[in-house]
Design a protein around this motif. Structure first.
Motif, PDB file in Angstrom:
ATOM      1  N   CYS A   1      -7.246   2.568   4.002  1.00  0.00           N
ATOM      2  CA  CYS A   1      -6.296   3.675   3.866  1.00  0.00           C
ATOM      3  C   CYS A   1      -6.852   4.710   2.894  1.00  0.00           C
ATOM      4  O   CYS A   1      -6.619   5.903   3.040  1.00  0.00           O
TER       5      CYS A   1
ATOM      6  N   ASN B   1      -3.977  -3.652   6.343  1.00  0.00           N
ATOM      7  CA  ASN B   1      -4.823  -2.648   6.975  1.00  0.00           C
ATOM      8  C   ASN B   1      -6.164  -2.642   6.250  1.00  0.00           C
ATOM      9  O   ASN B   1      -6.335  -2.004   5.237  1.00  0.00           O
TER      10      ASN B   1
ATOM     11  N   HIS C   1      -4.937   0.436   0.397  1.00  0.00           N
ATOM     12  CA  HIS C   1      -5.933  -0.421   1.032  1.00  0.00           C
ATOM     13  C   HIS C   1      -7.264   0.332   1.024  1.00  0.00           C
ATOM     14  O   HIS C   1      -7.274   1.563   1.050  1.00  0.00           O
TER      15      HIS C   1
ATOM     16  N   CYS D   1       0.405   3.094   3.894  1.00  0.00           N
ATOM     17  CA  CYS D   1       0.934   2.472   5.105  1.00  0.00           C
ATOM     18  C   CYS D   1       2.095   1.525   4.819  1.00  0.00           C
ATOM     19  O   CYS D   1       2.778   1.090   5.736  1.00  0.00           O
TER      20      CYS D   1
ATOM     21  N   CYS E   1       0.838  -1.192   0.000  1.00  0.00           N
ATOM     22  CA  CYS E   1       0.000   0.000   0.000  1.00  0.00           C
ATOM     23  C   CYS E   1       0.879   1.250   0.000  1.00  0.00           C
ATOM     24  O   CYS E   1       1.880   1.305   0.695  1.00  0.00           O
TER      25      CYS E   1
HETATM   26 ZN   LIG Z   1      -2.624   0.760   3.670  1.00  0.00          ZN
END
Ligand SMILES: [Zn+2]
Ligand SMILES: [Zn+2]
Length: 435
Positions: A238, A208, A235, A201, A198
């Motif tokens: 996210c 996540n 994600h 993150c 991702c």
């Molecule tokens: Zn993420």
């Protein structure tokens, strides 16, 4: 593994899984063996040449998947599927050999004219590991299709289609309609570009929240395009976060241009050329993202073999409950060079005597011959001889490379006295696994 059949005149007929019948034909002298891998028989009596259309799916990679599917008019019938596992240890061994050689020359030839600046790579050069993969791919496709009646061959050459990326249409009409084709292609590309991580993150799948979301860095409302350099992999959670807190958007690293190694592209082009020469217009090429969509549609779990089944495009394939695993093994153990030439030796090693463990065959006292990678049965388990000890003991591995031990024993050595020979092998071992 399915048995391939050719007619009296040498024309390919339909492959068969009626192994009992094959055995009886061979026993009665009504057929003869023409090839052992793949196992092929020739009928020695007149038959009709009735055949059905056959498709072969083939997934390239260090683990190759294959499937032979017959068009029975009812959505397809799988007659064989499996995977071919190539060796992965070779580049390590080559590196080790190089080190030994370097060190030996350093020891023995203090001055040697430089002779490493005169090398040039010929056109179409591939790194040895990729070249090996290329040759194995062509060879296995040839082996699997040689004795089939005009098969159509579908080969997966890459995960995504680079040409389609120029015009991806991520949230276009197709996506709205629920046909995720363009989306899946772009997603596969982004996963390759970002190494499956991702961009917010830095975690992988499931790190996540669930699932992936493709985010437009410059939003489409402000004229942002669907070109991959405007897309970020996030994600789902996210992505929500980023839209709630626009400050985070500045944190998104500008995506680097994804450039795959030049040799991979060369590998692909050479493969296409070679297969077209071999199979003419009977070969077609496909991409991983299309395979994945179709495999999910027909509800098959992810394996290399099932990918190959999906590639053939049948809508309702009648599956078999077995997978044939073919593994490439090391047939020779040549210790040409010793890492520590003098350590612990009292006499110079002038005869280059081999360690008895590195032998490729052993004759036991009862006169039986045992070779490396013999398929054997021990204690009700089937495995392959992967090495010998100095006595009449051997190491036996299953197809996955795990050692077979005797019940209740912690050591790996197994007495050859107790083993039963099933067949000899060259550098490919094969085992049919029941799912
Ligand atoms: Zn993420
Ligand atoms: Zn967004």
């Amino acid at each position: 593994m399915v048995v391939f059949v050719i007619s009296e005149e040498g024309k390919p007929l339909m492959p068969t899984r009626r192994f009992g019948k094959v055995r009886r034909l061979l026993k009665k002298g009504l057929a003869r063996v023409v090839c052992r891998r793949p196992f092929t028989i020739q009928l020695l009596y007149k038959t009709t040449h009735y055949t059905q259309p056959v498709k072969v799916g083939f997934d390239t990679g260090t683990t190759m998947g294959f499937a032979i599917v017959v068009d029975n008019g009812l959505g397809g019938k799988v007659v064989e599927k499996g995977e071919i596992r190539l060796r992965r240890d070779i580049s390590k061994l080559l590196l080790q050999r190089r080190e030994y050689r370097r060190f030996r020359r350093y020891r023995k030839t203090p001055y040697r004219k430089p002779r490493f600046l005169n090398r040039r790579r010929p056109e179409g050069w591939l790194p040895p590991s990729v070249r090996a993969r290329f040759e194995h791919t062509v060879r296995w496709i040839e082996r699997l299709t040689k004795f089939l009646p005009d098969p159509e061959v579908i080969v997966e050459i890459a995960r995504f289609d680079t040409q389609k990326l120029q015009n991806p249409d991520v949230e276009g009409e197709e996506y709205q309609k629920g046909n995720l084709c363009g989306y899946a292609n772009v997603l596969e590309y982004l996963l390759a570009r970002e190494n499956g991580k991702c961009q917010l993150c830095g975690k992988g799948y499931g790190g996540n929240g669930n699932g992936w979301q493709i985010h437009h860095i410059i939003p489409r409302s402000k004229g942002g395009t669907d070109r991959p350099d405007n897309l970020a992999l996030l994600h789902r959670k996210c992505h929500e976060k980023i839209h709630r807190n626009p400050k985070l958007m500045a944190k998104l690293k500008k995506p680097k241009l994804y450039k795959e190694p030049a040799y991979l592209n060369s590998f692909r082009l050479q493969l296409i050329k070679e297969l077209k020469a071999l199979l003419k217009d009977r070969v077609k090429f496909t991409y991983g993202y299309l395979t994945k969509i179709h495999r999910n549609k027909i509800g098959l779990p992810k394996t290399h073999a099932n990918d190959a089944v999906a590639m053939t495009g049948f809508t309702n394939p009648k599956d078999i409950n077995t997978t044939t695993i073919i593994r490439q093994v090391r047939k020779k153990k040549r210790s040409l060079h010793e890492a520590t030439p003098r350590k612990g030796r009292t006499n110079p090693n002038t005869e280059a005597k081999r360690n008895s463990k590195n032998t490729k065959q052993v004759r036991t006292k009862d006169g039986k011959l045992w070779c490396l990678w013999d398929k054997v049965k021990i204690d009700g388990q089937v495995g392959f001889i992967s090495g010998f000890t100095s006595g009449s003991y051997a190491y036996i591995q299953d197809i996955n490379g795990n050692y077979i031990r005797l019940a209740g024993k912690s050591y790996k050595q197994v007495p050859l006295k107790q083993t039963i020979l099933i067949r000899r092998n060259n550098n490919w071992v094969e085992r049919v696994m029941v799912a």
